[in-house]
Design an enzyme around this catalytic site. Structure first.
Site, PDB file in Angstrom:
ATOM      1  N   LYS A 299       0.847  -1.192   0.000  1.00 55.55           N
ATOM      2  CA  LYS A 299       0.000   0.000   0.000  1.00 55.55           C
ATOM      3  C   LYS A 299       0.874   1.231   0.000  1.00 55.55           C
ATOM      4  O   LYS A 299       1.973   1.237   0.578  1.00 55.55           O
ATOM      5  CB  LYS A 299      -0.912   0.028   1.241  1.00 55.55           C
ATOM      6  CG  LYS A 299      -1.746   1.309   1.356  1.00 55.55           C
ATOM      7  CD  LYS A 299      -2.570   1.358   2.633  1.00 55.55           C
ATOM      8  CE  LYS A 299      -3.277   2.713   2.747  1.00 55.55           C
ATOM      9  NZ  LYS A 299      -4.134   2.816   3.939  1.00 55.55           N
TER      10      LYS A 299
ATOM     11  N   GLU B 248      -9.408  12.348  12.356  1.00 53.95           N
ATOM     12  CA  GLU B 248      -8.715  11.133  12.824  1.00 53.95           C
ATOM     13  C   GLU B 248      -7.832  11.365  14.040  1.00 53.95           C
ATOM     14  O   GLU B 248      -6.819  12.067  13.983  1.00 53.95           O
ATOM     15  CB  GLU B 248      -7.861  10.546  11.695  1.00 53.95           C
ATOM     16  CG  GLU B 248      -7.204   9.234  12.071  1.00 53.95           C
ATOM     17  CD  GLU B 248      -6.574   8.514  10.886  1.00 53.95           C
ATOM     18  OE1 GLU B 248      -6.021   7.424  11.078  1.00 53.95           O
ATOM     19  OE2 GLU B 248      -6.634   9.070   9.772  1.00 53.95           O
TER      20      GLU B 248
ATOM     21  N   GLU C 132      -7.820  -2.367   2.964  1.00 53.34           N
ATOM     22  CA  GLU C 132      -6.998  -1.197   3.278  1.00 53.34           C
ATOM     23  C   GLU C 132      -7.100  -0.863   4.766  1.00 53.34           C
ATOM     24  O   GLU C 132      -6.098  -0.555   5.423  1.00 53.34           O
ATOM     25  CB  GLU C 132      -7.472  -0.008   2.432  1.00 53.34           C
ATOM     26  CG  GLU C 132      -6.700   1.268   2.680  1.00 53.34           C
ATOM     27  CD  GLU C 132      -7.254   2.452   1.895  1.00 53.34           C
ATOM     28  OE1 GLU C 132      -6.924   3.589   2.263  1.00 53.34           O
ATOM     29  OE2 GLU C 132      -8.017   2.227   0.937  1.00 53.34           O
TER      30      GLU C 132
ATOM     31  N   GLU D 117     -11.484  10.727  -5.035  1.00 52.17           N
ATOM     32  CA  GLU D 117     -11.460  10.760  -3.574  1.00 52.17           C
ATOM     33  C   GLU D 117     -10.707  11.983  -3.057  1.00 52.17           C
ATOM     34  O   GLU D 117     -11.161  12.662  -2.132  1.00 52.17           O
ATOM     35  CB  GLU D 117     -10.829   9.483  -3.019  1.00 52.17           C
ATOM     36  CG  GLU D 117     -10.792   9.450  -1.492  1.00 52.17           C
ATOM     37  CD  GLU D 117     -10.265   8.145  -0.940  1.00 52.17           C
ATOM     38  OE1 GLU D 117      -9.523   8.187   0.060  1.00 52.17           O
ATOM     39  OE2 GLU D 117     -10.588   7.076  -1.512  1.00 52.17           O
TER      40      GLU D 117
END
Length: 401
Positions: free
Chosen positions: A155, A205, A249, A385
């Site tokens: 990733k 977050e 993910e 995105e």
């Protein structure tokens, strides 16, 4: 479908609600000299600079601890360090102990936060440059996908920026107010990030919080844009919860968080499946990790540095992902995908992942947005995105992409 806006800090007891106290701190913020941070637990405004954390060869946690102890010995009964750390580990920190700190309950619990804030400036004054251009960004995503399908790595998070230039310096106090009112349950911040620069944003977050012997982390990975149509919005949320690509993910990030935090804990609880967190612009897969610390000497910053950078902002393996980022992104991330937050002299604190942010300098704003790229990614989806993630800030400044 399970949805939580504040689950990451639900275990921490909030202070008593004082109507107007949190919005008063928000309205009192002044750029250059102040440090503002709003979390689901409280609101903080630091004024002035008593001690700056130096950049030298000593461990950062030691430098922070010594600065806080020195300030306490000088007569400040409850000093805190506030600021940000960059994405690159060996770059200078932007941390300081303010001369004074005012605290208030969370913005989300202040009824005045629902009142209209300052209106955005007209939408004709900004010049916008995309760096890199969307087609260049899409090509970088496609190249990374090919390498992952060949087994080189698992990733990488690739970002792009928008360079916004205005006829005059933007009103950062008004901008901060709009960001806070857009997502009052999130993490809104404005802190100096270097000479003449201000880091401002509204992150969803939490990297990690420590309160006494308890820690909380809230990794987010896997996202979908919100829709203004209610039925379509619900459909997108449900699809995200079932998306094999996004669930994979997310699992990579949660596994990395578990591995990093386990050595510090006597107990660590990691739910088996993610839930959803929503912001005004995005749906995110979310897992709330909680634990009991093995000893009292582990500070919130110790935990944050053990986690940073997670695969949610870098990739995996970390070293390979960093190399791909350096080769693919034609800009320095600076504080973007670093961490921003606070810590007190007892080691309690909250550190947030620095996303949905911009760095202001003079008449210029540099906005950042990234997307997690895995083998199942498509250039079109990841470009879209990042465009959706830019909406948080574009709406706050009154600009269009």
């Amino acid at each position: 479908m399970s949805v939580s806006l504040t689950e990451a800090t639900a275990s921490l007891t909030p202070p008593p609600v004082t109507p107007g106290a949190a919005t008063a701190l928000l309205d009192a913020y002044r750029p250059a000299t102040d440090r503002f941070l709003a979390t689901p637990r409280h609101t903080l405004l630091g004024r002035g600079t008593a001690v700056e954390i130096p950049h030298d060869s000593r461990p950062l946690t030691r430098r922070v601890r010594e600065a806080l102890e020195a300030r306490r010995c000088a007569g400040e009964p409850a000093p805190v360090v506030v600021g940000s750390l960059p994405f690159t580990p060996d770059a200078p920190p932007a941390l300081a102990v303010p001369e004074s700190v005012r605290w208030a309950p969370p913005l989300r619990e202040d009824p005045l936060i629902a009142l209209p804030g300052p209106a955005a400036a007209g939408r004709t004054g900004w010049q916008v440059e995309e760096v890199p251009a969307p087609e260049v960004y899409g090509a970088a995503v496609a190249a990374a996908v090919r390498r992952m399908r060949d087994g080189e790595f698992d990733k990488v998070v690739l970002a792009r920026t928008l360079e916004l230039t205005a006829p005059r310096e933007p009103d950062l106090t008004a901008m901060l107010g709009r960001l806070a009112r857009r997502d009052p349950a999130g993490y809104t911040f404005a802190v100096p990030s270097g000479p003449g620069r201000t880091l401002i944003g509204a992150s969803p977050e939490l990297l990690v919080a420590r309160h006494g012997g308890r820690l909380t982390a809230n990794p987010l990975a896997g996202s979908a844009p919100r829709s203004t149509d209610l039925a379509e919005d619900v459909r997108r949320a449900a699809a995200l919860l079932e998306s094999a690509k996004d669930l994979h993910e997310h699992a990579v990030v949660v596994d990395a968080v578990r591995e990093a935090l386990a050595p510090f804990c006597t107990r660590l609880e990691v739910p088996g499946r993610p839930t959803l967190v929503r912001t005004a612009a995005m749906w995110h897969l979310s897992t709330t990790v909680t634990g009991e610390l093995a000893g009292p000497d582990t500070s919130a910053l110790d935990l944050a540095l053990a986690l940073h950078p997670t695969p949610a902002v870098c990739g995996t393996p970390t070293d390979v992902a960093r190399a791909v980022i350096a080769a693919s992104e034609p800009f320095d991330r600076g504080p973007y995908t670093g961490i921003v937050g606070w810590q007190d002299a007892d080691g309690d604190g909250e550190w947030v992942v620095t996303i949905r942010c911009a760095e202001a300098e003079g008449r210029t704003l540099r906005l950042f947005a990234g997307a997690g790229v895995v083998a199942a990614s498509s250039p079109e989806a990841e470009t879209a995105e990042t465009g959706a993630k830019f909406r948080t800030f574009l709406d706050a400044v009154g600009a269009e992409l």
